[in-house]
Scaffold this motif. Structure first.
Motif, short mmCIF file in Angstrom:
data_model
loop_
_atom_site.label_atom_id
_atom_site.label_comp_id
_atom_site.label_asym_id
_atom_site.label_seq_id
_atom_site.Cartn_x
_atom_site.Cartn_y
_atom_site.Cartn_z
N THR A 226 0.85 -1.19 0.00
CA THR A 226 0.00 0.00 0.00
C THR A 226 0.88 1.24 0.00
OG1 THR A 226 -0.09 0.06 2.42
CG2 THR A 226 -1.86 -1.15 1.30
N LEU A 227 0.28 2.37 -0.32
CA LEU A 227 1.00 3.63 -0.22
C LEU A 227 1.26 3.93 1.24
CD1 LEU A 227 -0.90 5.81 -2.85
CD2 LEU A 227 1.32 4.71 -3.10
N LYS A 228 2.44 4.45 1.53
CA LYS A 228 2.81 4.81 2.89
C LYS A 228 2.79 6.33 3.04
CE LYS A 228 6.22 2.73 4.95
NZ LYS A 228 6.03 1.79 6.02
N ASP A 229 2.27 6.79 4.16
CA ASP A 229 2.30 8.23 4.46
C ASP A 229 3.71 8.64 4.84
OD1 ASP A 229 -0.44 8.82 4.09
OD2 ASP A 229 -0.90 7.98 6.06
N GLN B 78 15.19 -3.57 -2.10
CA GLN B 78 13.89 -2.98 -1.81
C GLN B 78 13.95 -1.52 -2.24
OE1 GLN B 78 12.16 -4.12 2.13
NE2 GLN B 78 14.23 -4.91 2.43
N GLN B 79 12.81 -0.97 -2.59
CA GLN B 79 12.78 0.36 -3.20
C GLN B 79 11.58 1.14 -2.68
OE1 GLN B 79 12.20 0.05 -7.46
NE2 GLN B 79 13.32 1.95 -7.80
N PHE B 80 11.78 2.42 -2.39
CA PHE B 80 10.71 3.31 -1.96
C PHE B 80 10.63 4.44 -2.98
CE2 PHE B 80 8.96 6.63 0.99
CZ PHE B 80 7.77 5.99 1.29
N LEU B 81 9.47 4.57 -3.64
CA LEU B 81 9.29 5.57 -4.68
C LEU B 81 8.39 6.70 -4.19
CD1 LEU B 81 8.60 3.30 -7.79
CD2 LEU B 81 10.78 4.31 -7.06
N LEU C 149 5.65 4.62 -2.13
CA LEU C 149 5.34 3.22 -2.39
C LEU C 149 6.57 2.38 -2.09
CD1 LEU C 149 3.29 1.15 -3.50
CD2 LEU C 149 4.28 1.57 -5.77
N LEU C 150 6.44 1.49 -1.12
CA LEU C 150 7.52 0.58 -0.76
C LEU C 150 7.37 -0.70 -1.57
CD1 LEU C 150 9.94 -0.16 1.02
CD2 LEU C 150 8.31 -0.97 2.73
N ILE C 151 8.35 -0.98 -2.42
CA ILE C 151 8.32 -2.16 -3.28
C ILE C 151 9.32 -3.18 -2.72
CG2 ILE C 151 8.59 -3.06 -5.61
CD1 ILE C 151 8.19 -0.18 -6.62
N PRO C 152 8.83 -4.33 -2.27
CA PRO C 152 9.74 -5.35 -1.76
C PRO C 152 10.49 -6.04 -2.89
CG PRO C 152 7.50 -6.16 -1.68
CD PRO C 152 7.43 -4.74 -2.17
N SER C 153 11.50 -6.80 -2.54
CA SER C 153 12.21 -7.60 -3.54
C SER C 153 11.26 -8.65 -4.11
CB SER C 153 13.44 -8.25 -2.92
OG SER C 153 13.06 -9.06 -1.82
N GLY C 154 11.58 -9.14 -5.30
CA GLY C 154 10.79 -10.20 -5.90
C GLY C 154 9.53 -9.74 -6.61
N VAL C 155 9.43 -8.43 -6.88
CA VAL C 155 8.25 -7.88 -7.55
C VAL C 155 8.69 -7.16 -8.83
CG1 VAL C 155 6.33 -6.25 -7.36
CG2 VAL C 155 7.01 -7.59 -5.37
N TRP C 156 8.05 -7.52 -9.92
CA TRP C 156 8.29 -6.84 -11.19
C TRP C 156 7.64 -5.46 -11.13
CZ3 TRP C 156 11.18 -8.53 -15.25
CH2 TRP C 156 11.08 -7.83 -16.44
N ARG C 157 8.33 -4.43 -11.64
CA ARG C 157 7.78 -3.09 -11.61
C ARG C 157 7.95 -2.39 -12.94
NH1 ARG C 157 11.84 -2.27 -7.72
NH2 ARG C 157 11.12 -4.34 -7.25
N GLU C 158 6.92 -1.62 -13.30
CA GLU C 158 6.95 -0.77 -14.49
C GLU C 158 6.38 0.59 -14.09
OE1 GLU C 158 4.73 -2.92 -17.43
OE2 GLU C 158 6.32 -4.41 -17.69
N LEU D 30 11.46 10.09 -7.16
CA LEU D 30 12.59 9.89 -6.26
C LEU D 30 12.58 8.44 -5.80
CD1 LEU D 30 14.91 11.14 -4.56
CD2 LEU D 30 13.19 11.55 -2.77
N SER D 31 13.74 7.79 -5.86
CA SER D 31 13.87 6.39 -5.48
C SER D 31 14.91 6.26 -4.38
CB SER D 31 14.29 5.57 -6.71
OG SER D 31 14.37 4.21 -6.37
N LEU D 32 14.50 5.68 -3.25
CA LEU D 32 15.37 5.43 -2.10
C LEU D 32 15.51 3.92 -1.99
CD1 LEU D 32 13.54 7.84 0.37
CD2 LEU D 32 15.43 8.40 -1.17
N VAL D 33 16.71 3.38 -2.19
CA VAL D 33 16.86 1.93 -2.28
C VAL D 33 17.79 1.37 -1.21
CG1 VAL D 33 16.30 1.93 -4.74
CG2 VAL D 33 18.66 2.04 -4.05
N SER D 34 17.65 0.05 -1.02
CA SER D 34 18.33 -0.63 0.08
C SER D 34 19.73 -1.10 -0.25
CB SER D 34 17.48 -1.83 0.52
OG SER D 34 17.40 -2.78 -0.53
N GLN D 35 20.14 -1.03 -1.51
CA GLN D 35 21.45 -1.53 -1.89
C GLN D 35 22.10 -0.62 -2.92
OE1 GLN D 35 20.94 -5.49 -3.45
NE2 GLN D 35 20.55 -6.38 -1.45
N GLU D 36 23.41 -0.69 -2.97
CA GLU D 36 24.12 -0.02 -4.04
C GLU D 36 23.85 -0.78 -5.33
OE1 GLU D 36 28.21 0.31 -2.85
OE2 GLU D 36 27.71 1.61 -1.16
#
Length: 139
Positions: free
Chosen positions: A10-13, A62-65, A94-103, A114-120
């Motif tokens: 879900t969308l996160k505040d 993991q990615q937060f958009l 939007l927090l996108i966990p690993s293992g999910v295809w995204r477009e 803006l993308s904030l991610v968990s790995q280099e």
């Protein structure tokens, strides 16, 4: 790779601080908001409205958009179903966990993602072929 239930995404505040003197708003992403330490930050801009970005999944990342300006849609796919999110407010992410295809698609004029991610960056973490993604067994 584990199965991800798209209904659980879900969308996160993002906390929003409203300046009472009319100087504008401020939103802050602090470590308590995300389940990971931010290792990389990047942003997309000047994306033509008919372009599609993403088109991949990650094994671990993991990615937060956040749509810091304008709007765009994020289509998530777990290999069995798809779900679309509209990002159009800078205090929602939007927090996108690993293992999910995204477009990412339908960018408005002036949109900034803006993308904030968990790995280099690690090319080995990407799954770039949708057929390969669909063939991965999920537990």
């Amino acid at each position: 790779m584990k199965y991800v239930d798209l209904e659980a995404i879900t969308l996160k505040d993002i906390p929003k601080i409203i300046a009472e003197d009319g100087r504008g708003n401020l939103s802050v992403v602090e470590k308590e908001l995300l389940p990971y330490e931010i290792k990389r930050v990047y942003y997309l801009y000047d994306v033509p409205s008919d372009s599609i970005r993403g088109g991949h999944a990650h094994k671990e990342l993991q990615q937060f958009l956040i749509a810091v300006s304008g709007s765009f849609s994020v289509v998530l796919d777990n290999g069995k179903e798809r779900k679309t999110f509209l990002l159009n407010r800078p205090n929602k992410g939007l927090l996108i966990p690993s293992g999910v295809w995204r477009e990412l698609e339908n960018f408005s004029a002036g949109a900034v993602c803006l993308s904030l991610v968990s790995q280099e960056y690690d090319e080995d973490d990407y799954i770039r072929d949708y057929t390969d993604f669909k063939s991965i067994e999920r537990s």
